[in-house]
Motif scaffolding. Sequence first.
Motif, short mmCIF file in Angstrom:
data_model
loop_
_atom_site.label_atom_id
_atom_site.label_comp_id
_atom_site.label_asym_id
_atom_site.label_seq_id
_atom_site.Cartn_x
_atom_site.Cartn_y
_atom_site.Cartn_z
N ALA A 76 0.82 -1.23 0.00
CA ALA A 76 0.00 0.00 0.00
C ALA A 76 0.85 1.27 0.00
O ALA A 76 0.31 2.36 -0.10
CB ALA A 76 -0.93 0.00 1.21
N GLY A 77 2.17 1.10 0.10
CA GLY A 77 3.05 2.27 0.04
C GLY A 77 3.46 2.81 1.39
O GLY A 77 4.12 3.84 1.46
N ARG A 78 3.08 2.14 2.46
CA ARG A 78 3.46 2.59 3.81
C ARG A 78 4.66 1.77 4.30
O ARG A 78 4.85 0.62 3.92
CB ARG A 78 2.29 2.44 4.78
N ASP A 79 5.44 2.41 5.16
CA ASP A 79 6.60 1.75 5.74
C ASP A 79 6.12 0.92 6.92
O ASP A 79 5.87 1.44 8.01
CB ASP A 79 7.63 2.80 6.19
N VAL A 80 6.01 -0.39 6.72
CA VAL A 80 5.47 -1.26 7.75
C VAL A 80 6.42 -1.35 8.95
O VAL A 80 5.99 -1.43 10.10
CB VAL A 80 5.18 -2.67 7.17
N LEU A 81 7.73 -1.28 8.71
CA LEU A 81 8.68 -1.31 9.82
C LEU A 81 8.55 -0.05 10.67
O LEU A 81 8.56 -0.12 11.91
CB LEU A 81 10.10 -1.46 9.28
N GLU A 82 8.41 1.09 10.02
CA GLU A 82 8.22 2.35 10.76
C GLU A 82 6.90 2.32 11.55
O GLU A 82 6.83 2.85 12.67
CB GLU A 82 8.23 3.53 9.80
N ALA A 83 5.89 1.71 10.97
CA ALA A 83 4.60 1.61 11.67
C ALA A 83 4.74 0.76 12.94
O ALA A 83 4.19 1.11 13.99
CB ALA A 83 3.55 1.01 10.74
N VAL A 84 5.46 -0.34 12.85
CA VAL A 84 5.67 -1.18 14.04
C VAL A 84 6.48 -0.42 15.08
O VAL A 84 6.18 -0.47 16.28
CB VAL A 84 6.36 -2.50 13.64
N GLN A 85 7.51 0.27 14.63
CA GLN A 85 8.32 1.05 15.57
C GLN A 85 7.50 2.16 16.21
O GLN A 85 7.67 2.46 17.40
CB GLN A 85 9.52 1.65 14.83
N MET A 86 6.57 2.76 15.44
CA MET A 86 5.73 3.81 16.01
C MET A 86 4.70 3.24 16.98
O MET A 86 4.25 3.94 17.90
CB MET A 86 5.00 4.57 14.88
N SER A 87 4.34 1.98 16.79
CA SER A 87 3.43 1.35 17.75
C SER A 87 4.13 1.13 19.09
O SER A 87 3.51 1.20 20.15
CB SER A 87 2.93 0.01 17.20
N VAL A 88 5.43 0.86 19.03
CA VAL A 88 6.21 0.66 20.26
C VAL A 88 6.61 2.01 20.85
O VAL A 88 6.51 2.23 22.06
CB VAL A 88 7.45 -0.20 19.97
N ASN A 89 7.09 2.91 20.00
CA ASN A 89 7.55 4.23 20.43
C ASN A 89 6.67 5.28 19.76
O ASN A 89 6.90 5.62 18.60
CB ASN A 89 9.01 4.42 20.06
N PRO A 90 5.65 5.81 20.43
CA PRO A 90 4.73 6.77 19.81
C PRO A 90 5.46 7.99 19.25
O PRO A 90 6.52 8.39 19.74
CB PRO A 90 3.79 7.16 20.96
N LYS A 91 4.86 8.57 18.24
CA LYS A 91 5.45 9.73 17.56
C LYS A 91 4.72 11.00 17.96
O LYS A 91 3.51 11.00 18.19
CB LYS A 91 5.35 9.52 16.04
N VAL A 92 5.47 12.10 18.05
CA VAL A 92 4.90 13.40 18.39
C VAL A 92 4.82 14.24 17.12
O VAL A 92 5.83 14.46 16.44
CB VAL A 92 5.74 14.13 19.46
N ILE A 93 3.62 14.71 16.81
CA ILE A 93 3.39 15.57 15.63
C ILE A 93 3.11 16.98 16.13
O ILE A 93 2.21 17.19 16.95
CB ILE A 93 2.20 15.05 14.79
N LYS A 94 3.87 17.93 15.64
CA LYS A 94 3.66 19.33 16.02
C LYS A 94 2.83 20.02 14.96
O LYS A 94 3.16 19.99 13.77
CB LYS A 94 5.00 20.05 16.20
N THR A 95 1.75 20.63 15.37
CA THR A 95 0.88 21.34 14.43
C THR A 95 1.44 22.72 14.13
O THR A 95 2.16 23.30 14.96
CB THR A 95 -0.53 21.49 15.01
N PRO A 96 1.15 23.29 12.98
CA PRO A 96 1.53 24.68 12.73
C PRO A 96 0.70 25.63 13.60
O PRO A 96 -0.20 25.20 14.32
CB PRO A 96 1.19 24.86 11.24
N ILE A 97 1.03 26.91 13.55
CA ILE A 97 0.30 27.89 14.35
C ILE A 97 -1.15 27.97 13.86
O ILE A 97 -1.41 28.19 12.69
CB ILE A 97 0.97 29.27 14.27
#
Length: 326
Positions: free
Chosen positions: A115-136
Amino acid sequence: MSSLLIPLIPIIVVLFIIYIFFQFIPVGLWISAMAAGVKVGIFTLVGMRLRRVPPHQIVNALIKATKAGLTISIDKLEAHYLAGGNVDRVINALIAAARAGIPLSFEKGTAIDLAGRDVLEAVQMSVNPKVIKTPIVAAVAKNGIQVMATARVTVRANIERLVGGAGEETIIARVGEGIVTTIGSAETHKNVLENPDNISKTVLKKGLDAGTAFEILSIDIADVDVGKNIGAMLQTDQAEADKKIAQAKAEQRRALAVAQEQEMKARVQEMKAKVVEAEAEVPKAIAEALRTGKLGVMDYYNLKNIAADTAMRDSISDMSKKKESK
């Protein structure tokens, strides 16, 4: 000389055949697989060569999966490669998911990869959550004061929704919309500045991760600033617009008055022209009256005396007006 080369020809041919054999059939890879406890037939490797599948990539991934305790057939790995997938990345993701206790099947991992997604990155993000910063994000409270805020959204990948789920842009857009709605519903900007956590609590209750490939764990307001007085600016702009409208209407009335004045002057000139034309006919009428006997000589002189008396009175009146003006 040629008689000496004839006995060497069979040896050269045999060496060439051996060279082609080892080039076409990865015997070393086959031995490595057997040593690792992975059963791979030599003809299977030959078939990979014929199908233009790199045997090293498939066999090394199979060895890695077997050593990690995963049971995956070589046919599935080859099929995933032929479909355009990244075999090594899928195997690494399956191993990481197994070590982290995350349920992830080979079929699900390959589907995510294709599907075009990085499955390894997804698993890593499931273990170590990611922080997304929104613009102003800028919004206006009910008292007309602009408030600008930025948020940090902590997300965790949702393996089940990676295929067909929305990405980070949707999360950022939904969080921004929630911030704008929350600030816009505040009575004053002071309420927002005093309790910025109300924004995160209100936005978090909206279920913004629905239909996305992520699970929102928390929304934290990183910064809140006061912006412009939008209400005062709008009132000023409205007053300026009203002023321009009033000026336009006044100019319209002035233009109408000038047009009416010009029309009156034209009418007066027309009337004066008619009076002059009528006065030009008076001598003719008097002469005709004298000739026909309708007007006597004494009547004519009386008329002249009245005209002279009127002219004198007008002259005296003009002189008195000039003296009063001085």
